[in-house]
Design an enzyme around this catalytic site. Sequence first.
Site, PDB file in Angstrom:
ATOM      1  N   HIS A 122      13.050 -98.420  79.868  1.00  0.00           N
ATOM      2  CA  HIS A 122      11.840 -98.745  79.105  1.00  0.00           C
ATOM      3  C   HIS A 122      11.913-100.128  78.511  1.00  0.00           C
ATOM      4  CE1 HIS A 122      10.309 -94.482  77.990  1.00  0.00           C
ATOM      5  NE2 HIS A 122      10.766 -94.517  79.218  1.00  0.00           N
ATOM      6  N   ARG A 147       9.840 -99.552  83.163  1.00  0.00           N
ATOM      7  CA  ARG A 147       8.530 -99.209  82.607  1.00  0.00           C
ATOM      8  C   ARG A 147       8.163-100.261  81.573  1.00  0.00           C
ATOM      9  NH1 ARG A 147       6.949 -94.101  78.661  1.00  0.00           N
ATOM     10  NH2 ARG A 147       7.380 -95.616  77.021  1.00  0.00           N
ATOM     11  N   TYR A 159       1.486 -96.663  71.291  1.00  0.00           N
ATOM     12  CA  TYR A 159       2.424 -95.804  72.004  1.00  0.00           C
ATOM     13  C   TYR A 159       3.375 -96.654  72.851  1.00  0.00           C
ATOM     14  CZ  TYR A 159       4.701 -93.324  75.538  1.00  0.00           C
ATOM     15  OH  TYR A 159       5.699 -92.885  76.339  1.00  0.00           O
ATOM     16  N   ASP A 210       3.026 -96.259  81.385  1.00  0.00           N
ATOM     17  CA  ASP A 210       2.632 -94.944  80.874  1.00  0.00           C
ATOM     18  C   ASP A 210       1.352 -95.079  80.058  1.00  0.00           C
ATOM     19  OD1 ASP A 210       2.522 -92.375  79.922  1.00  0.00           O
ATOM     20  OD2 ASP A 210       4.563 -92.343  79.107  1.00  0.00           O
ATOM     21  N   HIS A 212      -0.121 -92.410  78.682  1.00  0.00           N
ATOM     22  CA  HIS A 212       0.024 -91.378  77.639  1.00  0.00           C
ATOM     23  C   HIS A 212      -1.285 -90.646  77.333  1.00  0.00           C
ATOM     24  CE1 HIS A 212       3.005 -90.034  74.440  1.00  0.00           C
ATOM     25  NE2 HIS A 212       3.699 -90.159  75.557  1.00  0.00           N
ATOM     26  N   GLU A 236       1.304 -93.588  84.780  1.00  0.00           N
ATOM     27  CA  GLU A 236       1.714 -92.256  84.311  1.00  0.00           C
ATOM     28  C   GLU A 236       0.696 -91.675  83.344  1.00  0.00           C
ATOM     29  OE1 GLU A 236       5.678 -92.428  82.816  1.00  0.00           O
ATOM     30  OE2 GLU A 236       5.349 -90.820  81.370  1.00  0.00           O
ATOM     31  N   GLU A 262       4.904 -84.570  82.415  1.00  0.00           N
ATOM     32  CA  GLU A 262       5.981 -84.386  81.441  1.00  0.00           C
ATOM     33  C   GLU A 262       5.693 -83.260  80.455  1.00  0.00           C
ATOM     34  OE1 GLU A 262       5.995 -88.465  79.918  1.00  0.00           O
ATOM     35  OE2 GLU A 262       5.421 -87.686  77.964  1.00  0.00           O
ATOM     36  N   ARG A 283       6.205 -85.136  87.348  1.00  0.00           N
ATOM     37  CA  ARG A 283       7.166 -85.507  86.305  1.00  0.00           C
ATOM     38  C   ARG A 283       7.713 -84.322  85.505  1.00  0.00           C
ATOM     39  NH1 ARG A 283       8.438 -89.671  84.095  1.00  0.00           N
ATOM     40  NH2 ARG A 283       7.767 -89.282  81.962  1.00  0.00           N
ATOM     41  N   ASP A 316      14.432 -87.389  73.901  1.00  0.00           N
ATOM     42  CA  ASP A 316      14.363 -86.033  73.346  1.00  0.00           C
ATOM     43  C   ASP A 316      14.802 -84.973  74.359  1.00  0.00           C
ATOM     44  OD1 ASP A 316      11.677 -87.267  74.103  1.00  0.00           O
ATOM     45  OD2 ASP A 316      11.131 -85.149  74.191  1.00  0.00           O
ATOM     46  N   GLU A 339      13.375 -90.981  85.176  1.00  0.00           N
ATOM     47  CA  GLU A 339      13.336 -91.756  83.923  1.00  0.00           C
ATOM     48  C   GLU A 339      14.682 -91.646  83.215  1.00  0.00           C
ATOM     49  OE1 GLU A 339      10.628 -90.186  80.977  1.00  0.00           O
ATOM     50  OE2 GLU A 339      10.290 -92.176  80.125  1.00  0.00           O
ATOM     51  N   TRP A 402      -2.355 -88.546  71.477  1.00  0.00           N
ATOM     52  CA  TRP A 402      -1.257 -89.474  71.220  1.00  0.00           C
ATOM     53  C   TRP A 402      -0.555 -89.790  72.535  1.00  0.00           C
ATOM     54  CZ3 TRP A 402       4.201 -88.928  71.667  1.00  0.00           C
ATOM     55  CH2 TRP A 402       4.872 -90.124  71.343  1.00  0.00           C
TER      56      TRP A 402
HETATM   57  O1  EZ4 Z   1       6.237 -89.304  74.499  1.00  0.00           O
HETATM   58  O2  EZ4 Z   1       9.335 -87.729  75.292  1.00  0.00           O
HETATM   59  O3  EZ4 Z   1       7.481 -90.991  79.429  1.00  0.00           O
HETATM   60  N1  EZ4 Z   1       7.891 -90.748  78.359  1.00  0.00           N
HETATM   61  C1  EZ4 Z   1       7.160 -90.356  77.300  1.00  0.00           C
HETATM   62  C2  EZ4 Z   1       7.936 -89.962  76.073  1.00  0.00           C
HETATM   63  C3  EZ4 Z   1       7.253 -88.824  75.349  1.00  0.00           C
HETATM   64  C4  EZ4 Z   1       8.232 -88.064  74.511  1.00  0.00           C
HETATM   65  C5  EZ4 Z   1       7.581 -86.801  73.928  1.00  0.00           C
HETATM   66  O4  EZ4 Z   1       8.521 -85.948  73.408  1.00  0.00           O
HETATM   67  O5  EZ4 Z   1       5.953 -90.326  77.395  1.00  0.00           O
HETATM   68  O6  EZ4 Z   1       8.148 -91.041  75.231  1.00  0.00           O
HETATM   69 CO    CO Z   2       5.342 -90.374  79.479  1.00  0.00          CO
END
Ligand code: EZ4
Ligand code: CO
Length: 402
Positions: A122, A147, A159, A210, A212, A236, A262, A283, A316, A339, A402
């Site tokens: 990232h 990314r 984000y 991403d 999001h 993504e 995800e 994903r 996480d 990733e 989000w």
């Molecule tokens: O927001 O893992 O692609 N990765 C992401 C992450 C997610 C977190 C959520 O728990 O979008 O940063």
């Molecule tokens: Co993502």
Amino acid sequence: MRITDAKVIVTSPGRNFVTLKITTSDGVTGIGDATLNGRELSVASYLRDHVCPLLIGRDPARIEDTWQYLYRGAYWRRGPVTMTAIAAVDTALWDIKGKVAGLPVYQLLGGRSRAGVTVYGHANGETIPEVLDEVARYVDLGYRAVRVQCGIPGLDATYGVSRDKMFYEPADANLPSEATWSTERYLRVVPELFAAVRDRFGYDLRILHDIHHRLTPIEAGGLGSRLEEYAPFWLEDPVPAELQDGFRLIRQHTTAPIAVGEVFNSIWDCEQLIREQLIDFIRATVVHAGGITHLRRIFDLAALHHVRTGSHGATDLSPACMSAALHLDIAVPNFGIQEYMRHTEATDEVFPHGYRFADGYLHPSEEPGLGVDIDEKLAARYPYEPAYLPVNRLTDGSMHNW
Ligand code: EZ4
Ligand code: CO
């Protein structure tokens, strides 16, 4: 051999992780990740209160039967909490099976299909020049894919942009922090970001981005068509995926590859997307999509429809999930990319593991099982800390994704 103990370990070495540890009558142990970001204790309770008692006395070799027992037997199917709990059991049982067989788990999944697992890191920054410097850092480390996310002029929190660059961590507060969003401003900056990255790094580096879940299908189609000249490896989560028909509209407007999944927890979340070839990369992950057993099923469906894998691998998802993911990634025919966000040193110490990064690839552990463990004494030194993901509002205060 029987299962004699199933224990849930909650630890927070910099961030919260939930881990299931299963012990057998022969003294073999296996672990599985059960972390659901921002909702950790729900899975811990689901396991402790409702699943662990069912495991005692079962034959650990019966992985498929245990999966079906927990999935069908609950009556209430699917959902992130249930599927994360099932994933933890499944992963721990694969770990045990590998140790009993004396083989790394990927050998039980059909063996190696490639030399290494290509990963992406990232690169994020407030401004485009800052992102470019971050990309350079990853290129210097040997990454073949990055990314890119940048701040949006006029908005304070975006984000994907964080203070700590190598260890991006969005769950940053004991009550959700608030971010603001403007689709108009976002759509203006992303093509500039892609142009700048291609200008400095050329076209050999794979560039991912991403979204999001922030756009509508038609907005995503428009953005995709504007980015095509910069050859994105993928876009993504362009839109929330509850409305799967929406992806048809994206497809009508762009050939930019689409990656999604995800937050998916079962094959039923992506069955239409895969069957109709509305996405290019799936994903879903070991920890949130029912473990190795169920993710393999999703990947096999994807293989029939020209969809490649691209599993989530944020901070996480614990090293227990990452270890399991790598065994699948190295084995399946339709692997795409993985990733990889590095964990902090404290996390790596709590979860000693045998996978390693070299030349842009991750290599799964060659030890029997998954090649990951949890240091329970060390884990006990890091008690649970409430932490939420942020929420997101439009500039007029309306709730947004989000
Ligand atoms: O927001 O893992 O692609 N990765 C992401 C992450 C997610 C977190 C959520 O728990 O979008 O940063
Ligand atoms: Co993502």
